[in-house]
Design a protein around this motif. Structure first.
Motif, PDB file in Angstrom:
ATOM      1  N   LEU A 187       0.836  -1.190   0.000  1.00  9.49           N
ATOM      2  CA  LEU A 187       0.000   0.000   0.000  1.00  9.49           C
ATOM      3  C   LEU A 187       0.876   1.248   0.000  1.00  9.49           C
ATOM      4  N   GLY A 188       0.273   2.365  -0.346  1.00  7.29           N
ATOM      5  CA  GLY A 188       0.954   3.650  -0.310  1.00  7.29           C
ATOM      6  C   GLY A 188       0.009   4.709   0.208  1.00  7.29           C
ATOM      7  N   ALA A 189       0.481   5.944   0.210  1.00  3.27           N
ATOM      8  CA  ALA A 189      -0.304   7.053   0.753  1.00  3.27           C
ATOM      9  C   ALA A 189      -1.669   7.171   0.077  1.00  3.27           C
ATOM     10  N   ALA A 190      -1.756   6.861  -1.192  1.00  3.52           N
ATOM     11  CA  ALA A 190      -3.029   6.956  -1.918  1.00  3.52           C
ATOM     12  C   ALA A 190      -4.067   5.964  -1.402  1.00  3.52           C
ATOM     13  N   ASP A 191      -3.616   4.958  -0.671  1.00  4.94           N
ATOM     14  CA  ASP A 191      -4.518   3.932  -0.127  1.00  4.94           C
ATOM     15  C   ASP A 191      -4.958   4.234   1.295  1.00  4.94           C
ATOM     16  N   ALA A 192      -4.583   5.400   1.820  1.00  4.86           N
ATOM     17  CA  ALA A 192      -4.830   5.702   3.235  1.00  4.86           C
ATOM     18  C   ALA A 192      -6.306   5.606   3.601  1.00  4.86           C
ATOM     19  N   GLN A 193      -7.191   6.137   2.790  1.00  4.19           N
ATOM     20  CA  GLN A 193      -8.615   6.101   3.143  1.00  4.19           C
ATOM     21  C   GLN A 193      -9.153   4.673   3.146  1.00  4.19           C
ATOM     22  N   GLN A 213       0.997   8.377   6.303  1.00  2.76           N
ATOM     23  CA  GLN A 213       2.411   8.195   6.641  1.00  2.76           C
ATOM     24  C   GLN A 213       2.683   6.754   7.073  1.00  2.76           C
ATOM     25  N   ARG A 214       1.767   6.194   7.829  1.00  2.00           N
ATOM     26  CA  ARG A 214       1.940   4.820   8.310  1.00  2.00           C
ATOM     27  C   ARG A 214       1.960   3.807   7.175  1.00  2.00           C
ATOM     28  N   VAL A 215       1.167   4.034   6.143  1.00  2.00           N
ATOM     29  CA  VAL A 215       1.079   3.043   5.063  1.00  2.00           C
ATOM     30  C   VAL A 215       2.055   3.311   3.925  1.00  2.00           C
ATOM     31  N   THR A 216       2.784   4.406   3.988  1.00  2.00           N
ATOM     32  CA  THR A 216       3.794   4.689   2.971  1.00  2.00           C
ATOM     33  C   THR A 216       5.016   3.811   3.243  1.00  2.00           C
ATOM     34  N   PRO A 217       5.429   3.004   2.275  1.00  2.94           N
ATOM     35  CA  PRO A 217       6.558   2.089   2.510  1.00  2.94           C
ATOM     36  C   PRO A 217       7.860   2.836   2.806  1.00  2.94           C
ATOM     37  N   SER A 218       8.700   2.190   3.614  1.00  2.00           N
ATOM     38  CA  SER A 218      10.035   2.712   3.905  1.00  2.00           C
ATOM     39  C   SER A 218      11.001   1.525   3.910  1.00  2.00           C
ATOM     40  N   ASP A 219      12.242   1.774   4.265  1.00  2.00           N
ATOM     41  CA  ASP A 219      13.229   0.694   4.335  1.00  2.00           C
ATOM     42  C   ASP A 219      12.922  -0.313   5.438  1.00  2.00           C
ATOM     43  N   THR A 220      12.119   0.105   6.425  1.00  2.00           N
ATOM     44  CA  THR A 220      11.865  -0.768   7.573  1.00  2.00           C
ATOM     45  C   THR A 220      10.382  -1.045   7.810  1.00  2.00           C
TER      46      THR A 220
END
Length: 173
Positions: A8-14, A48-55
């Motif tokens: 998921l990404g920021a666009a999927d937040a809702q 922010q929580r659903v935006t992927p990061s390195d961890t």
């Protein structure tokens, strides 16, 4: 209906918010947090929580209907611990499938995606999660994917006059 899973990404937040709130509301004894507490989070924080990061990565399970439309029906977050002494571990958090979508393979698909992603993290050796004693189906799902209980915390969560235990589970990567 077929199940597909993707990060998921920021666009999927809702859509994520909708699934998380619905599952917290319909199954309050499955989670440490409450629907009311989650509902207070601003959508920007959820994004922010659903935006992927390195961890951190959140996966979504989507069901395709006969009309080809996809709907988010399940979520799972995988978080790698970043402290040097714990970087070999990752936690599986917030696993949830909408009640009406259960039994269609969404939970299994989410776990496979998390395991595949975990294998891509160099140096990761184990996955960890916790499941309340009220969640027998979830525990069976985790056991099918190689997780084993290593300990049980009595009096872990108290909600609505009920005292819950949490079973801590792990598996090697």
């Amino acid at each position: 209906m077929s199940v597909s899973v993707r990060a998921l990404g920021a666009a999927d937040a809702q859509a994520y918010w909708d699934v998380r709130y619905a599952t917290l509301s319909s199954d309050p004894f499955a989670f440490g947090t409450t629907a009311e507490r989650f509902a207070a989070l601003p959508l920007e924080q959820v994004a922010q929580r659903v935006t992927p990061s390195d961890t951190r990565v959140s996966f979504g399970a989507f069901l395709s209907g006969p009309d080809g439309q996809e709907a988010l029906v399940g979520i799972l977050t995988l978080v790698r611990l970043d402290s040097p002494g714990f970087a070999h571990r990752a936690d599986v958090l917030g696993v949830a499938v909408l009640r009406e979508a259960r039994g269609q393979g969404a939970g299994d698909a989410l776990m496979r995606a998390a395991l595949d992603h975990a294998r891509s993290w160099e140096g990761l050796t184990s996955l960890h999660l916790a499941v309340t004693d009220t969640q027998a189906a979830a525990r069976r799902l985790y056991e099918r994917h190689g997780f084993q209980v290593w300990g049980t915390q009595p009096d872990a969560i108290r909600r609505a006059g009920q005292v819950l235990q949490e079973h801590f589970m792990w598996r090697p990567v």
